[in-house]
Write an enzyme that holds these catalytic residues in place. Sequence first.
Site, PDB file in Angstrom:
ATOM      1  N   SER A  70       0.772  -1.296  -0.058  1.00 17.19           N
ATOM      2  CA  SER A  70      -0.078   0.008   0.196  1.00 17.19           C
ATOM      3  C   SER A  70       0.738   1.205  -0.025  1.00 17.19           C
ATOM      4  CB  SER A  70      -0.860   0.047   1.258  1.00 17.19           C
ATOM      5  OG  SER A  70      -1.811  -1.119   1.292  1.00 17.19           O
TER       6      SER A  70
HETATM    7  N1  SAH Z   1       0.235  -5.475   4.046  1.00 21.44           N
HETATM    8  C1  SAH Z   1       0.707  -5.689   2.979  1.00 21.44           C
HETATM    9  C2  SAH Z   1      -0.046  -5.323   1.789  1.00 21.44           C
HETATM   10  C3  SAH Z   1      -0.331  -6.694   1.004  1.00 21.44           C
HETATM   11  S1  SAH Z   1      -1.377  -6.577  -0.161  1.00 21.44           S
HETATM   12  C4  SAH Z   1       2.042  -5.156   2.899  1.00 21.44           C
HETATM   13  O1  SAH Z   1       2.641  -4.209   3.872  1.00 21.44           O
HETATM   14  O2  SAH Z   1       3.078  -5.379   1.929  1.00 21.44           O
HETATM   15  C5  SAH Z   1      -2.637  -7.749   0.421  1.00 21.44           C
HETATM   16  C6  SAH Z   1      -2.086  -9.191   0.781  1.00 21.44           C
HETATM   17  O3  SAH Z   1      -3.162  -9.791   1.283  1.00 21.44           O
HETATM   18  C7  SAH Z   1      -1.557  -9.991  -0.472  1.00 21.44           C
HETATM   19  O4  SAH Z   1      -0.148 -10.382  -0.201  1.00 21.44           O
HETATM   20  C8  SAH Z   1      -2.470 -10.841  -0.316  1.00 21.44           C
HETATM   21  O5  SAH Z   1      -1.615 -12.306  -0.964  1.00 21.44           O
HETATM   22  C9  SAH Z   1      -2.965 -11.235   1.075  1.00 21.44           C
HETATM   23  N2  SAH Z   1      -4.175 -11.922   0.982  1.00 21.44           N
HETATM   24  C10 SAH Z   1      -5.333 -11.897   0.235  1.00 21.44           C
HETATM   25  N3  SAH Z   1      -6.332 -12.495   0.871  1.00 21.44           N
HETATM   26  C11 SAH Z   1      -6.041 -13.209   1.760  1.00 21.44           C
HETATM   27  C12 SAH Z   1      -6.411 -13.932   2.669  1.00 21.44           C
HETATM   28  N4  SAH Z   1      -7.624 -14.571   2.643  1.00 21.44           N
HETATM   29  N5  SAH Z   1      -5.787 -14.490   3.656  1.00 21.44           N
HETATM   30  C13 SAH Z   1      -4.488 -14.013   3.955  1.00 21.44           C
HETATM   31  N6  SAH Z   1      -3.853 -13.089   3.065  1.00 21.44           N
HETATM   32  C14 SAH Z   1      -4.528 -12.603   1.995  1.00 21.44           C
END
Ligand code: SAH
Length: 220
Positions: A70
């Site tokens: 993000s």
């Molecule tokens: N907090 C992260 C943002 C990553 S984007 C950072 O600081 O980089 C969102 C993430 O959520 C992705 O890596 C995606 O794979 C994960 N995601 C999506 N659905 C999910 C689920 N059901 N359980 C766990 N992770 C999930």
Amino acid sequence: MMKARLKGIGMTSQRTRNRLVQRLAGEGIRNQAVLDAMREIPRHIFVDEALASRAYEDTALPIGFGQTLSQPYIVARMTEALLRDGPLRRVLEIGTGSGYQAAILACLVPEVYTVERIGSLSRRARRRFRELGIGNVRLRHCDGKMGWPEQAPFDGIIATAAPHQIPQSLLEQLALDGRLIIPVGGEGLQKLLLITRTHEAYEQEILEPVSFVPMLAGDS
Ligand code: SAH
């Protein structure tokens, strides 16, 4: 060599990072501890080397597998909202991704738990925490819609992927007075919600429109 990489140089230097933090303050981020954490954690370590020079722009960046880290403003906003009513002891993050949001939380909260459905993202994040000497984050590779029941209840839960509806298990894993920050809605545009668990109910506040990747089912 390793140290130099962590410290950064030029576009990844402390000066560049300070400028970003100044900008976030100008955009309305007031919590000094949050700003300090963002000054301290090198965001360039959480993206591919080819993108390192863009790490201190206020933009989302790709982290592979169609996922994104993000925009710094959103990370700051969500963290600030999570901590708005005072310090928290135990926080769960859904969607570890690069690990950046969890690393920011690790500066502010004694115990951080984070779950990710893509195994190689989770493993990469683990390596980064080790490299940075961050020892208070526990990671798990699983479907985050289930939360992390064995470690519940949590004082705070922060979701960085957007479901269409709030998963019931996340509500159940909130402690009394616990708060959940979660983007909810369809692909592209969601509402960022702050849910607070009270004795009788779950109170809901709408924070702002956001755009997150979808929360998917299952792990891979
Ligand atoms: N907090 C992260 C943002 C990553 S984007 C950072 O600081 O980089 C969102 C993430 O959520 C992705 O890596 C995606 O794979 C994960 N995601 C999506 N659905 C999910 C689920 N059901 N359980 C766990 N992770 C999930």
